[in-house]
Design a protein around this motif. Structure first.
Motif, PDB file in Angstrom:
ATOM      1  N   ARG A  86     -20.337  21.890  45.769  1.00 56.42           N
ATOM      2  CA  ARG A  86     -21.482  21.896  46.691  1.00 56.42           C
ATOM      3  C   ARG A  86     -22.249  23.209  46.575  1.00 56.42           C
ATOM      4  O   ARG A  86     -21.677  24.278  46.459  1.00 56.42           O
ATOM      5  N   ASN A  87     -23.568  23.082  46.624  1.00 53.19           N
ATOM      6  CA  ASN A  87     -24.453  24.240  46.690  1.00 53.19           C
ATOM      7  C   ASN A  87     -25.409  24.088  47.861  1.00 53.19           C
ATOM      8  O   ASN A  87     -25.754  22.969  48.250  1.00 53.19           O
ATOM      9  N   VAL A  88     -25.840  25.212  48.414  1.00 53.11           N
ATOM     10  CA  VAL A  88     -26.786  25.192  49.523  1.00 53.11           C
ATOM     11  C   VAL A  88     -28.082  25.858  49.082  1.00 53.11           C
ATOM     12  O   VAL A  88     -28.072  26.874  48.380  1.00 53.11           O
ATOM     13  N   ASP A 100     -36.129  23.013  37.550  1.00 57.58           N
ATOM     14  CA  ASP A 100     -35.097  23.851  36.960  1.00 57.58           C
ATOM     15  C   ASP A 100     -33.926  24.048  37.914  1.00 57.58           C
ATOM     16  O   ASP A 100     -32.777  24.111  37.490  1.00 57.58           O
ATOM     17  N   ALA A 101     -34.200  24.156  39.219  1.00 55.15           N
ATOM     18  CA  ALA A 101     -33.122  24.320  40.197  1.00 55.15           C
ATOM     19  C   ALA A 101     -32.224  23.098  40.198  1.00 55.15           C
ATOM     20  O   ALA A 101     -31.000  23.205  40.168  1.00 55.15           O
ATOM     21  N   ARG A 102     -32.815  21.904  40.219  1.00 58.34           N
ATOM     22  CA  ARG A 102     -32.019  20.683  40.184  1.00 58.34           C
ATOM     23  C   ARG A 102     -31.216  20.617  38.901  1.00 58.34           C
ATOM     24  O   ARG A 102     -30.035  20.279  38.906  1.00 58.34           O
ATOM     25  N   LYS A 103     -31.853  20.953  37.802  1.00 61.87           N
ATOM     26  CA  LYS A 103     -31.189  20.872  36.509  1.00 61.87           C
ATOM     27  C   LYS A 103     -30.003  21.820  36.432  1.00 61.87           C
ATOM     28  O   LYS A 103     -28.899  21.422  36.036  1.00 61.87           O
ATOM     29  N   GLU A 104     -30.215  23.063  36.835  1.00 61.14           N
ATOM     30  CA  GLU A 104     -29.147  24.053  36.724  1.00 61.14           C
ATOM     31  C   GLU A 104     -27.982  23.735  37.656  1.00 61.14           C
ATOM     32  O   GLU A 104     -26.817  23.921  37.288  1.00 61.14           O
ATOM     33  N   ILE A 105     -28.273  23.258  38.860  1.00 62.66           N
ATOM     34  CA  ILE A 105     -27.199  22.885  39.777  1.00 62.66           C
ATOM     35  C   ILE A 105     -26.401  21.724  39.204  1.00 62.66           C
ATOM     36  O   ILE A 105     -25.165  21.725  39.224  1.00 62.66           O
ATOM     37  N   GLY A 106     -27.112  20.726  38.686  1.00 69.30           N
ATOM     38  CA  GLY A 106     -26.440  19.579  38.096  1.00 69.30           C
ATOM     39  C   GLY A 106     -25.581  19.958  36.914  1.00 69.30           C
ATOM     40  O   GLY A 106     -24.459  19.464  36.755  1.00 69.30           O
ATOM     41  N   VAL A 107     -26.083  20.847  36.064  1.00 75.75           N
ATOM     42  CA  VAL A 107     -25.318  21.296  34.900  1.00 75.75           C
ATOM     43  C   VAL A 107     -24.044  22.009  35.339  1.00 75.75           C
ATOM     44  O   VAL A 107     -22.958  21.766  34.802  1.00 75.75           O
ATOM     45  N   GLU A 108     -24.172  22.907  36.318  1.00 74.84           N
ATOM     46  CA  GLU A 108     -22.998  23.656  36.775  1.00 74.84           C
ATOM     47  C   GLU A 108     -21.964  22.738  37.420  1.00 74.84           C
ATOM     48  O   GLU A 108     -20.766  22.885  37.189  1.00 74.84           O
ATOM     49  N   THR A 284     -19.812  10.829  42.841  1.00 71.87           N
ATOM     50  CA  THR A 284     -20.907  10.528  43.770  1.00 71.87           C
ATOM     51  C   THR A 284     -21.699  11.797  44.033  1.00 71.87           C
ATOM     52  O   THR A 284     -21.123  12.833  44.372  1.00 71.87           O
ATOM     53  N   SER A 285     -23.006  11.724  43.871  1.00 74.20           N
ATOM     54  CA  SER A 285     -23.870  12.878  44.109  1.00 74.20           C
ATOM     55  C   SER A 285     -24.729  12.633  45.343  1.00 74.20           C
ATOM     56  O   SER A 285     -25.078  11.494  45.665  1.00 74.20           O
ATOM     57  N   ASP A 286     -25.063  13.712  46.026  1.00 74.12           N
ATOM     58  CA  ASP A 286     -25.827  13.578  47.257  1.00 74.12           C
ATOM     59  C   ASP A 286     -26.706  14.805  47.465  1.00 74.12           C
ATOM     60  O   ASP A 286     -26.369  15.914  47.035  1.00 74.12           O
ATOM     61  N   VAL A 298     -26.631  20.216  48.230  1.00 67.99           N
ATOM     62  CA  VAL A 298     -26.519  19.333  47.066  1.00 67.99           C
ATOM     63  C   VAL A 298     -25.060  19.350  46.622  1.00 67.99           C
ATOM     64  O   VAL A 298     -24.459  20.410  46.462  1.00 67.99           O
ATOM     65  N   ASP A 299     -24.486  18.175  46.490  1.00 67.52           N
ATOM     66  CA  ASP A 299     -23.079  18.159  46.100  1.00 67.52           C
ATOM     67  C   ASP A 299     -22.730  16.951  45.247  1.00 67.52           C
ATOM     68  O   ASP A 299     -23.469  15.963  45.181  1.00 67.52           O
ATOM     69  N   SER A 300     -21.595  17.070  44.602  1.00 68.76           N
ATOM     70  CA  SER A 300     -20.984  15.979  43.855  1.00 68.76           C
ATOM     71  C   SER A 300     -19.512  15.960  44.239  1.00 68.76           C
ATOM     72  O   SER A 300     -18.876  17.014  44.316  1.00 68.76           O
TER      73      SER A 300
END
Length: 320
Positions: A86-88, A100-108, A284-286, A298-300
């Motif tokens: 999870r990230n805030v 880019d924020a969505r991409k980098e969070i998803g990659v990590e 599951t992503s949210d 944002v979390d998985s």
């Protein structure tokens, strides 16, 4: 004004974020597509059943042929832990306007989950290989015969792990042990997993080549294949080489099921049959906004478990 056909205002953001996580896992996990993750719904426990080997007899004229009973046994696993990344994001516009924020969070998130998944599978493969007897039987009374423990090879010296000839020989010896337990490494989709240094040593010695591999289920895998043995070889930094303690999936219900000392683990050979794995919550992503924190989260997350199953389909190479 064009409407968002996906529904909620953040639905497209969730879709893009989720796709990035799943795509990263597919790229980073070397076991993605190899291990059969069964669904565990309506219960916390998944079981697999085994039947004993058949018994042959000869027909005697004038006599009714003898019939022998079949013995059954089962192995079980309990799914009781949710793993979460999870990230805030405290500013609304950071997530809504920055791809880019969505991409980098998803990659990590994808990288962490892929590593965690692979490591848990490798841990249980090593544990399966270390079993001296099958979880189902050792041929004792009341248990089905025809099932065996895992196979292990110990190298002569610590430096042998980087000696391509000796490492290659150790894999061959490991396969011999597995074949003596009626396992056919090539036909049973056994995969060889090595850490990068061992993999590089074999590649430099031209003991592995690029090739195409099709599993018995028909999955086409692009990977590295041993010339002599016909089994796929993968390089992964996710193979444990430390003393693992306090693993997330180890808890009061299953004690130290994922903990162990893997500092001397040099390589693994196993097929999907060696492991029993199941998931209650698939990846599951949210993306959601919390009014209390005035922030976007944002979390998985996922909930799964894995345990040794058919130990004879697992082998491990260890340093002395």
């Amino acid at each position: 004004m064009q409407q968002n056909q996906a529904g909620a205002v953040d639905a497209l953001a969730v879709e893009q974020y989720s796709g990035m996580v799943e795509g990263t896992i597919a790229r980073r996990s070397v076991l993605d597509g190899w291990i059969n993750m069964k669904r565990v719904v309506g219960t916390t426990t998944l079981s697999d059943f085994a039947i004993g080997e058949a018994t042959l007899s000869k027909l005697v004229p004038g006599e009714a042929p003898a019939a022998t009973p079949s013995d059954f046994a089962k192995a079980s696993i309990t799914v009781d832990t949710v793993v979460l990344a999870r990230n805030v994001l405290p500013l609304l516009e950071v997530f809504q306007s920055s791809y880019d924020a969505r991409k980098e969070i998803g990659v990590e998130h994808g990288k962490k989950i892929a590593k965690f998944l692979d490591q848990s599978m490798f841990i249980q493969a090593a544990k399966a290989a270390a079993l001296s007897e099958s979880r189902f039987s050792n041929g004792s009374a009341g248990k089905p015969a025809g099932h065996f423990g895992g196979s292990t090879i110990t190298l002569g010296a610590s430096g042998d792990a980087l000696d391509p000839a000796r490492m290659y020989s150790a894999i061959g010896d490991l396969f011999v042990k597995m074949e003596e337990k009626d396992v056919s490494p090539r036909e049973d989709d056994v995969i060889i997993a090595l850490r990068p240094a061992q993999f590089r040593a074999l590649a430099d010695a031209e003991l592995i080549v690029n090739g195409e591999y099709i599993t018995s289920d028909g999955n086409n895998m692009q990977t590295m294949i041993f010339k002599a043995f016909g089994c796929p070889v993968v390089s992964s930094n996710n193979i444990p080489n430390t003393n693992v303690t306090g693993h997330f999936l180890s808890n009061a219900a299953n004690s130290n099921a994922y903990d162990g000392d893997f500092t001397k683990l040099a390589g693994l050979a196993f097929s999907a049959k060696a492991l029993l794995s199941g998931e209650t919550i698939p990846l599951t992503s949210d993306v959601f906004y919390d009014k209390t924190f005035k922030s976007w989260f944002v979390d998985s997350h996922l909930a799964y478990a894995v345990t040794p199953n058919r130990a004879e389909y697992a082998g491990a190479i260890w340093l002395p």
